[in-house]
Design a protein around this motif. Structure first.
Motif, PDB file in Angstrom:
ATOM      1  N   GLY A 140       0.828  -1.208   0.000  1.00 41.54           N
ATOM      2  CA  GLY A 140       0.000   0.000   0.000  1.00 41.54           C
ATOM      3  C   GLY A 140       0.859   1.252   0.000  1.00 41.54           C
ATOM      4  O   GLY A 140       0.604   2.212  -0.736  1.00 41.54           O
ATOM      5  N   MET A 239      -7.063   5.300  -7.689  1.00 43.14           N
ATOM      6  CA  MET A 239      -7.874   4.184  -7.179  1.00 43.14           C
ATOM      7  C   MET A 239      -7.883   2.999  -8.154  1.00 43.14           C
ATOM      8  O   MET A 239      -8.185   1.869  -7.773  1.00 43.14           O
ATOM      9  CB  MET A 239      -9.314   4.638  -6.904  1.00 43.14           C
ATOM     10  CG  MET A 239      -9.455   5.632  -5.759  1.00 43.14           C
ATOM     11  SD  MET A 239      -8.858   5.007  -4.170  1.00 43.14           S
ATOM     12  CE  MET A 239      -7.579   6.203  -3.782  1.00 43.14           C
ATOM     13  N   LEU A 242      -5.410   0.423  -7.004  1.00 46.35           N
ATOM     14  CA  LEU A 242      -5.886  -0.354  -5.847  1.00 46.35           C
ATOM     15  C   LEU A 242      -6.907  -1.394  -6.290  1.00 46.35           C
ATOM     16  O   LEU A 242      -6.909  -2.525  -5.793  1.00 46.35           O
ATOM     17  CB  LEU A 242      -6.487   0.572  -4.778  1.00 46.35           C
ATOM     18  CG  LEU A 242      -5.464   1.314  -3.908  1.00 46.35           C
ATOM     19  CD1 LEU A 242      -4.967   2.565  -4.582  1.00 46.35           C
ATOM     20  CD2 LEU A 242      -6.042   1.655  -2.542  1.00 46.35           C
ATOM     21  N   CYS A 246      -6.635  -5.544  -5.976  1.00 38.99           N
ATOM     22  CA  CYS A 246      -7.608  -6.316  -5.188  1.00 38.99           C
ATOM     23  C   CYS A 246      -8.543  -7.164  -6.049  1.00 38.99           C
ATOM     24  O   CYS A 246      -9.291  -7.987  -5.512  1.00 38.99           O
ATOM     25  CB  CYS A 246      -8.451  -5.372  -4.324  1.00 38.99           C
ATOM     26  SG  CYS A 246      -7.494  -4.537  -3.043  1.00 38.99           S
ATOM     27  N   ARG A 265      -8.086  -6.587   2.865  1.00 37.80           N
ATOM     28  CA  ARG A 265      -7.878  -5.251   2.302  1.00 37.80           C
ATOM     29  C   ARG A 265      -7.347  -4.256   3.326  1.00 37.80           C
ATOM     30  O   ARG A 265      -6.633  -3.306   2.984  1.00 37.80           O
ATOM     31  CB  ARG A 265      -9.203  -4.689   1.769  1.00 37.80           C
ATOM     32  CG  ARG A 265      -9.673  -5.363   0.510  1.00 37.80           C
ATOM     33  CD  ARG A 265     -11.088  -4.886   0.177  1.00 37.80           C
ATOM     34  NE  ARG A 265     -11.676  -5.764  -0.805  1.00 37.80           N
ATOM     35  CZ  ARG A 265     -11.756  -5.465  -2.121  1.00 37.80           C
ATOM     36  NH1 ARG A 265     -11.300  -4.309  -2.562  1.00 37.80           N
ATOM     37  NH2 ARG A 265     -12.286  -6.310  -2.947  1.00 37.80           N
ATOM     38  N   GLU A 266      -7.741  -4.463   4.578  1.00 43.81           N
ATOM     39  CA  GLU A 266      -7.518  -3.449   5.604  1.00 43.81           C
ATOM     40  C   GLU A 266      -6.045  -3.020   5.716  1.00 43.81           C
ATOM     41  O   GLU A 266      -5.750  -1.823   5.648  1.00 43.81           O
ATOM     42  CB  GLU A 266      -8.098  -3.948   6.933  1.00 43.81           C
ATOM     43  CG  GLU A 266      -8.303  -2.864   7.959  1.00 43.81           C
ATOM     44  CD  GLU A 266      -7.041  -2.623   8.773  1.00 43.81           C
ATOM     45  OE1 GLU A 266      -6.777  -1.455   9.094  1.00 43.81           O
ATOM     46  OE2 GLU A 266      -6.317  -3.602   9.053  1.00 43.81           O
ATOM     47  N   TYR A 269      -5.028  -1.051   2.513  1.00 44.36           N
ATOM     48  CA  TYR A 269      -5.593   0.299   2.497  1.00 44.36           C
ATOM     49  C   TYR A 269      -4.918   1.184   3.560  1.00 44.36           C
ATOM     50  O   TYR A 269      -4.650   2.354   3.328  1.00 44.36           O
ATOM     51  CB  TYR A 269      -7.106   0.253   2.786  1.00 44.36           C
ATOM     52  CG  TYR A 269      -7.979  -0.274   1.657  1.00 44.36           C
ATOM     53  CD1 TYR A 269      -7.437  -0.764   0.479  1.00 44.36           C
ATOM     54  CD2 TYR A 269      -9.370  -0.268   1.784  1.00 44.36           C
ATOM     55  CE1 TYR A 269      -8.249  -1.249  -0.534  1.00 44.36           C
ATOM     56  CE2 TYR A 269     -10.194  -0.746   0.772  1.00 44.36           C
ATOM     57  CZ  TYR A 269      -9.630  -1.243  -0.385  1.00 44.36           C
ATOM     58  OH  TYR A 269     -10.445  -1.717  -1.384  1.00 44.36           O
ATOM     59  N   TYR A 272      -1.641   2.415   2.405  1.00 48.89           N
ATOM     60  CA  TYR A 272      -1.830   3.420   1.361  1.00 48.89           C
ATOM     61  C   TYR A 272      -2.240   4.763   1.953  1.00 48.89           C
ATOM     62  O   TYR A 272      -1.685   5.813   1.616  1.00 48.89           O
ATOM     63  CB  TYR A 272      -2.893   2.942   0.352  1.00 48.89           C
ATOM     64  CG  TYR A 272      -3.028   3.893  -0.816  1.00 48.89           C
ATOM     65  CD1 TYR A 272      -2.170   3.812  -1.901  1.00 48.89           C
ATOM     66  CD2 TYR A 272      -3.992   4.901  -0.811  1.00 48.89           C
ATOM     67  CE1 TYR A 272      -2.262   4.696  -2.958  1.00 48.89           C
ATOM     68  CE2 TYR A 272      -4.095   5.801  -1.863  1.00 48.89           C
ATOM     69  CZ  TYR A 272      -3.227   5.684  -2.935  1.00 48.89           C
ATOM     70  OH  TYR A 272      -3.308   6.573  -3.977  1.00 48.89           O
ATOM     71  N   GLU A 273      -3.203   4.723   2.870  1.00 49.42           N
ATOM     72  CA  GLU A 273      -3.707   5.967   3.453  1.00 49.42           C
ATOM     73  C   GLU A 273      -2.646   6.654   4.304  1.00 49.42           C
ATOM     74  O   GLU A 273      -2.482   7.867   4.260  1.00 49.42           O
ATOM     75  CB  GLU A 273      -4.965   5.685   4.287  1.00 49.42           C
ATOM     76  CG  GLU A 273      -6.156   5.306   3.414  1.00 49.42           C
ATOM     77  CD  GLU A 273      -7.464   5.197   4.196  1.00 49.42           C
ATOM     78  OE1 GLU A 273      -7.408   4.973   5.420  1.00 49.42           O
ATOM     79  OE2 GLU A 273      -8.527   5.321   3.557  1.00 49.42           O
ATOM     80  N   VAL A 280      -8.901   6.130   0.900  1.00 52.33           N
ATOM     81  CA  VAL A 280      -9.311   5.119  -0.067  1.00 52.33           C
ATOM     82  C   VAL A 280     -10.831   5.125  -0.132  1.00 52.33           C
ATOM     83  O   VAL A 280     -11.500   5.067   0.895  1.00 52.33           O
ATOM     84  CB  VAL A 280      -8.806   3.717   0.354  1.00 52.33           C
ATOM     85  CG1 VAL A 280      -9.399   2.645  -0.543  1.00 52.33           C
ATOM     86  CG2 VAL A 280      -7.287   3.667   0.319  1.00 52.33           C
ATOM     87  N   PRO A 282     -13.783   2.964  -1.005  1.00 53.84           N
ATOM     88  CA  PRO A 282     -14.102   1.566  -1.338  1.00 53.84           C
ATOM     89  C   PRO A 282     -15.017   1.456  -2.559  1.00 53.84           C
ATOM     90  O   PRO A 282     -14.881   0.527  -3.362  1.00 53.84           O
ATOM     91  CB  PRO A 282     -14.811   1.049  -0.078  1.00 53.84           C
ATOM     92  CG  PRO A 282     -14.350   1.945   1.020  1.00 53.84           C
ATOM     93  CD  PRO A 282     -14.146   3.295   0.387  1.00 53.84           C
ATOM     94  N   VAL A 285     -12.884   1.970  -5.615  1.00 51.18           N
ATOM     95  CA  VAL A 285     -12.034   0.797  -5.828  1.00 51.18           C
ATOM     96  C   VAL A 285     -12.862  -0.344  -6.427  1.00 51.18           C
ATOM     97  O   VAL A 285     -12.426  -1.023  -7.360  1.00 51.18           O
ATOM     98  CB  VAL A 285     -11.350   0.353  -4.508  1.00 51.18           C
ATOM     99  CG1 VAL A 285     -10.590  -0.952  -4.714  1.00 51.18           C
ATOM    100  CG2 VAL A 285     -10.391   1.431  -4.008  1.00 51.18           C
TER     101      VAL A 285
END
Lengths: 344, 131
Positions: A140, A239, A242, A246, A265-266, A269, A272-273, A280, A282, A285
């Motif tokens: 991420g 996005m 990402l 995924c 994903r958590e 993400y 990344y954040e 992000v 969702p 994405v």
């Protein structure tokens, strides 16, 4: 490609580029992987200059089957450099050669990085990649660093100026590729039309990798060693990278681990954040995951058309063109039933 | 084909030899290629035995959508089938792109059935289990 005949010219190029008195290629062997590009592992002895001593390098050039939507080597070299400068974990790009007199085609040389990339192995062997939550978070962060590169960029002026609406840009490109293939694909058209009707409002535009997924990064037992394959880079919606990462089609049998078959994903993400300061979305994405299936189906169809050279690379491309598109198409159709068009 | 075993059966037999003892005797480095060869043979064999039936089913579904007469089983030759499938799919693809089939449940079902048919030939392992 035969390197042996070209070795004196290649050695001279390497010596010149490295500022060495001499360079001597001790060993050159083809590396597997890459239907579009051909990679060679070089062991080179340099005398003098910044690379003095024995160096392990990778030479990247076009494979005989190359065509299509990927960047030429000079441009790939430039985006890999830009990524290197932005702090992305990538093999250090060293020298570009556009003189056809050396190998008959352009190539570039980067420092060799060790690791395993094969998606199925990375997903299945949990000893690879170190702690999986840390790996997902790290990936991420990598993506976030790539997305700090924004247009205009002095070294990337060859990249087509972005459409303000990145989703519509991708849809237009996919349609043009389908038209060029010359065989109707109403199933993929259905998905593209849905994506057109439900395109999210335009957002940020950054450099996007466009093939950032499990199978395109290398790991060793401690974690990430390099992000690979920069040939599809373009300006686009961050996005979208990402979503590609995924998308269900890139989980290599671990559908439950939605971030590339390696983690939930958590953590992906979260990394990344934390690195980008960008939230992000969702929903965005998810939209790009659908478009990822379509885009991969179109690429697979293109690869299926590139069997003219014969040999095992062509067999692999031909099988790609047959094995994956119907499955991807079915996934696209399952995601866009009539009830999901209700608001149009 | 009157002479037995026919081409599809021969491909299946040849593939069984390849994926049986021959694969085990090959060096590790050659196995991936051998599996690709076996995969290609399997697709070809399935196409030889069920390809025409799959194409006819798709052609009939498309013909019904456009009020054309269906083909009597076994009537159309391979070239006619190909031509009809290409023509009708072009038309449908163009309609979808132009937004004239948005949310059309019948078209959606037809497209799913077509994708399933092609998947059954190319990669039946990937067929969702509920179908």
């Amino acid at each position: 490609m035969r390197l042996a005949a070209a070795q004196p010219a290649l050695d001279a190029f390497l010596a010149r580029s490295a500022g060495a008195q001499t360079a001597h290629t001790m060993e050159a062997r083809p590396l597997s992987g890459g239907a579009i590009q051909e990679n060679w592992l070089l062991t080179v002895d340099f005398a003098g200059g910044a690379q003095d001593g024995r160096q392990e390098l990778v030479l990247r050039t076009d494979a005989p089957t190359a065509v299509g939507s990927s960047l030429p080597r000079a441009h790939e070299f430039a985006v890999q450099r830009a990524a290197w400068q932005a702090g992305v974990t990538v093999a250090e790009p060293l020298w570009l050669c556009e003189d056809p007199a050396i190998l008959g085609q352009p190539f570039y040389v980067m420092r060799r990085v060790a690791g395993e990339a094969a998606g199925r192995r990375v997903v299945a062997d949990v000893k690879l990649g170190g702690d999986r939550l840390a790996l997902a978070e790290c990936l991420g962060r990598e993506l976030a660093r790539l997305h700090t590169i924004t247009p205009p960029h002095p070294d990337l002026s060859f990249l087509v100026l972005p459409e303000p609406d990145a989703a519509r840009g991708v849809i237009t490109t996919c349609r043009a590729y389908l038209d060029a293939l010359g065989a109707p694909q109403p199933g993929l058209e259905w998905g593209l039309r849905w994506c057109e009707a439900y395109a999210p409002p335009p957002g940020d535009i950054t450099l996007v990798h466009q093939d950032f997924r499990t199978g395109n990064y290398m790991v060793d037992e401690n974690g990430l060693t390099a992000v690979l394959d920069w040939e599809f880079c373009a300006w686009g919606d961050p996005m979208s990278d990402l979503g590609w990462f995924c998308a269900k089609c890139w989980r290599f049998g671990r559908d439950d681990l939605e971030a590339g078959g390696i983690a939930a994903r958590e953590p992906f993400y979260r990394g990344y954040e934390a690195e980008s300061g960008r939230r992000v979305s969702p929903k965005r994405v998810a939209y790009w995951e659908l478009l990822a299936h379509i885009r991969w189906a179109v690429i697979a169809l293109q690869q299926g058309g590139r069997t003219a050279a014969g040999g095992e690379a062509s067999l692999e491309l031909g099988l790609t063109g047959r094995l994956f598109p119907p499955e991807l198409e079915l996934a696209v159709l399952d995601a866009t039933p009539a009830t999901r068009w209700a608001e149009i | 084909m009157r002479d037995k075993p026919d081409g599809a059966a021969l491909l299946d037999l040849a593939r069984a030899v390849l994926t049986g003892d021959l694969l085990a005797e090959l060096p590790e480095a050659a196995r991936y290629r051998a599996r690709m060869v076996a995969n290609a043979m399997a697709i070809a064999a399935r196409e030889m035995s069920a390809g025409k039936r799959t194409q006819e089913a798709e052609r009939d579904a498309l013909a019904a959508l456009y009020d054309e007469a269906p083909t009597a089983a076994g009537q159309a030759d391979a070239e006619e089938l190909d031509e009809a499938l290409t023509r009708l799919n072009w038309w449908l693809a163009a309609e979808i792109r132009a937004g004239r089939r948005d949310g059309d449940a019948g078209v959606h079902e037809l497209l799913q059935e077509s994708a399933r048919g092609r998947l059954r030939l190319a990669n039946p392992k990937a067929l969702p289990s509920d179908n």
